[in-house]
Design a protein around this motif. Structure first.
Motif, PDB file in Angstrom:
ATOM      1  N   TYR A  22     -12.276  31.472 -23.074  1.00 29.10           N
ATOM      2  CA  TYR A  22     -12.448  31.487 -22.208  1.00 29.10           C
ATOM      3  C   TYR A  22     -14.029  31.779 -22.298  1.00 29.10           C
ATOM      4  CZ  TYR A  22     -13.118  36.171 -25.055  1.00 29.10           C
ATOM      5  OH  TYR A  22     -13.560  36.880 -26.085  1.00 29.10           O
ATOM      6  N   CYS A  23     -14.812  30.874 -20.992  1.00 31.82           N
ATOM      7  CA  CYS A  23     -16.440  30.963 -20.857  1.00 31.82           C
ATOM      8  C   CYS A  23     -17.450  31.813 -21.768  1.00 31.82           C
ATOM      9  CB  CYS A  23     -17.139  30.499 -20.107  1.00 31.82           C
ATOM     10  SG  CYS A  23     -18.380  29.871 -19.562  1.00 31.82           S
ATOM     11  N   PRO A  24     -17.871  31.295 -23.002  1.00 31.22           N
ATOM     12  CA  PRO A  24     -18.737  32.263 -23.535  1.00 31.22           C
ATOM     13  C   PRO A  24     -19.753  32.760 -23.144  1.00 31.22           C
ATOM     14  CG  PRO A  24     -19.042  30.036 -24.181  1.00 31.22           C
ATOM     15  CD  PRO A  24     -18.098  29.616 -23.491  1.00 31.22           C
ATOM     16  N   VAL A  25     -20.389  31.878 -21.879  1.00 34.49           N
ATOM     17  CA  VAL A  25     -21.219  32.466 -20.648  1.00 34.49           C
ATOM     18  C   VAL A  25     -21.272  33.178 -19.695  1.00 34.49           C
ATOM     19  CG1 VAL A  25     -22.933  32.037 -19.026  1.00 34.49           C
ATOM     20  CG2 VAL A  25     -22.489  30.225 -20.845  1.00 34.49           C
ATOM     21  N   CYS A  26     -19.736  33.414 -18.879  1.00 32.91           N
ATOM     22  CA  CYS A  26     -19.350  34.089 -17.895  1.00 32.91           C
ATOM     23  C   CYS A  26     -17.869  34.803 -17.882  1.00 32.91           C
ATOM     24  CB  CYS A  26     -19.399  33.346 -16.829  1.00 32.91           C
ATOM     25  SG  CYS A  26     -17.819  32.512 -16.214  1.00 32.91           S
ATOM     26  N   GLY A  27     -16.963  34.337 -18.757  1.00 35.90           N
ATOM     27  CA  GLY A  27     -15.615  35.497 -19.409  1.00 35.90           C
ATOM     28  C   GLY A  27     -14.917  34.130 -18.260  1.00 35.90           C
ATOM     29  N   THR A  86     -14.383  23.041 -20.247  1.00 39.54           N
ATOM     30  CA  THR A  86     -14.896  23.276 -19.228  1.00 39.54           C
ATOM     31  C   THR A  86     -14.930  24.587 -18.186  1.00 39.54           C
ATOM     32  OG1 THR A  86     -15.887  21.186 -18.931  1.00 39.54           O
ATOM     33  CG2 THR A  86     -16.624  21.959 -17.480  1.00 39.54           C
ATOM     34  N   CYS A  87     -15.473  25.936 -18.165  1.00 40.75           N
ATOM     35  CA  CYS A  87     -14.974  26.568 -17.267  1.00 40.75           C
ATOM     36  C   CYS A  87     -15.162  26.294 -15.714  1.00 40.75           C
ATOM     37  CB  CYS A  87     -16.596  27.758 -17.297  1.00 40.75           C
ATOM     38  SG  CYS A  87     -15.987  28.978 -16.490  1.00 40.75           S
ATOM     39  N   SER A  88     -14.072  26.955 -15.106  1.00 35.84           N
ATOM     40  CA  SER A  88     -13.443  26.898 -13.988  1.00 35.84           C
ATOM     41  C   SER A  88     -15.106  27.295 -12.981  1.00 35.84           C
ATOM     42  CB  SER A  88     -11.916  27.195 -13.800  1.00 35.84           C
ATOM     43  OG  SER A  88     -12.240  28.989 -13.996  1.00 35.84           O
ATOM     44  N   PHE A  89     -15.622  28.427 -13.385  1.00 35.18           N
ATOM     45  CA  PHE A  89     -16.337  29.042 -12.594  1.00 35.18           C
ATOM     46  C   PHE A  89     -17.785  28.596 -12.837  1.00 35.18           C
ATOM     47  CE2 PHE A  89     -18.819  32.653 -11.208  1.00 35.18           C
ATOM     48  CZ  PHE A  89     -18.500  33.039 -10.183  1.00 35.18           C
ATOM     49  N   CYS A  90     -18.816  28.917 -13.966  1.00 35.36           N
ATOM     50  CA  CYS A  90     -20.127  28.121 -14.069  1.00 35.36           C
ATOM     51  C   CYS A  90     -19.786  26.472 -14.688  1.00 35.36           C
ATOM     52  CB  CYS A  90     -20.727  29.402 -15.084  1.00 35.36           C
ATOM     53  SG  CYS A  90     -20.239  28.350 -16.621  1.00 35.36           S
ATOM     54  N   TRP A  91     -19.130  26.206 -15.074  1.00 41.61           N
ATOM     55  CA  TRP A  91     -18.968  24.199 -15.721  1.00 41.61           C
ATOM     56  C   TRP A  91     -19.336  24.465 -16.140  1.00 41.61           C
ATOM     57  CZ3 TRP A  91     -15.337  21.110 -13.983  1.00 41.61           C
ATOM     58  CH2 TRP A  91     -14.765  22.012 -12.271  1.00 41.61           C
TER      59      TRP A  91
HETATM   60 ZN    ZN Z   1     -18.218  30.830 -17.331  1.00 40.28          ZN
END
Ligand code: ZN
Ligand code: ZN
Length: 294
Positions: A180-185, A202-207
């Protein structure tokens, strides 16, 4: 070639043109997304976001516990630029004559009549509050999925810019090594192999993009060679589908070392929908809901 989730409208147009020539079946859908992505990049240039501020003690606890840096509700959104983009996206959808067109017209008119409270709308999305979001849609008598598509895409520039500012707090010396994304999860939408052979998600939410080991399923953190495979087509050596027998999920991977065009990841994600079909036909599930990705 460098790969990124940002680019100029000219670069996006050029890459979309190359893909359309290679795979003409994508012409209509890429014509549409090219316009959406260009509008987002133009909006990003005018988006003003106060950079994320995170206290040192919070950073160290989160890093130790492998908690993402920020929760969705902490994201900042530039309401002004997002509202303008919202309107622009409604127009693009309406002109494109696709399955969302008539709903987009209703949403456009609701906005023109000042019926949309953007603070409320963005808060519902960022608090992952399905009930509130659904209520807004039904109150305005507008299609929920189309409203969600336009809302998310209108704040995407803000989300990416804010995530970029928060990512400065990540510990560069300790790789994240989580799915999971280290920035937003949120979970990754796409995977890439880059110039030095490193793999990124690459994160699906914050990229936000982060590095992981090559043999790794982001959805169940499986690292066993025996249950991790990939599918690929001889004609498209730049793509592969990483599949996991343990959780039955897949993620698409772009080997950017093979591509000479500018690699704009949101475009690659759309231009590889045939791989999603292929993976599904083999009985695998996407790691993130497809409707959220497109
Ligand atoms: Zn993210
Ligand atoms: Zn797995």
């Amino acid at each position: 070639m460098t790969e990124t989730a940002t680019g100029t409208p000219e670069m996006i147009k050029k890459s979309a043109g190359i893909i359309k020539k290679l795979r003409p079946a994508y012409s209509k859908i890429l014509d549409f997304y090219e316009k959406i992505f260009s509008a987002q990049e133009k909006s990003a240039a005018k988006t003003e976001i106060k950079p994320a501020q995170i206290a040192d003690d919070i950073i160290s606890i989160k890093a130790k516990e492998k908690f993402p840096l920020i929760s969705l509700s902490e994201f900042s959104v530039d309401i002004n630029s997002s509202r303008k983009l919202f309107k622009k996206i409604c127009k693009i959808i309406n002109k494109s004559e696709n399955h969302m067109s008539s709903a987009a017209e209703v949403i456009f008119n609701a906005n023109e009549n000042k019926k949309i409270d953007f603070n409320e709308l963005y808060a519902a999305l960022l608090h992952d509050d399905d009930a509130s979001f659904g209520n807004i849609a039904s109150k305005l008598k507008i299609d929920r999925d189309t409203l969600a598509f336009i809302t998310y895409n209108s704040i995407k520039p803000s989300l990416s810019i804010f995530a970029e500012s928060a990512s400065k707090y990540l510990d560069k010396d300790n790789p994240w090594e989580k799915g999971y994304c280290p920035v937003c999860g949120n979970l990754p939408v796409i995977s890439t192999f880059e110039s030095d052979g490193k793999r990124f998600l690459t994160c699906s939410f914050c990229w936000h993009k982060w590095t992981v080991t090559r043999l790794f399923c982001p959805f169940c953190e499986n690292r066993e060679t025996v249950s991790l495979h990939y599918l690929f087509s001889e004609n498209e050596q730049e793509y592969r589908i990483d599949i996991c027998d343990r959780c039955n999920k897949y993620i698409k991977n772009v080997d950017t070392r093979i591509l000479s065009r500018f690699v704009y990841l949101p475009l690659e994600q759309i231009a590889t929908l045939h791989l999603d079909i292929m993976a599904k036909e083999k009985g695998f599930e996407s790691g993130v809901p497809l409707e959220f990705q497109v």
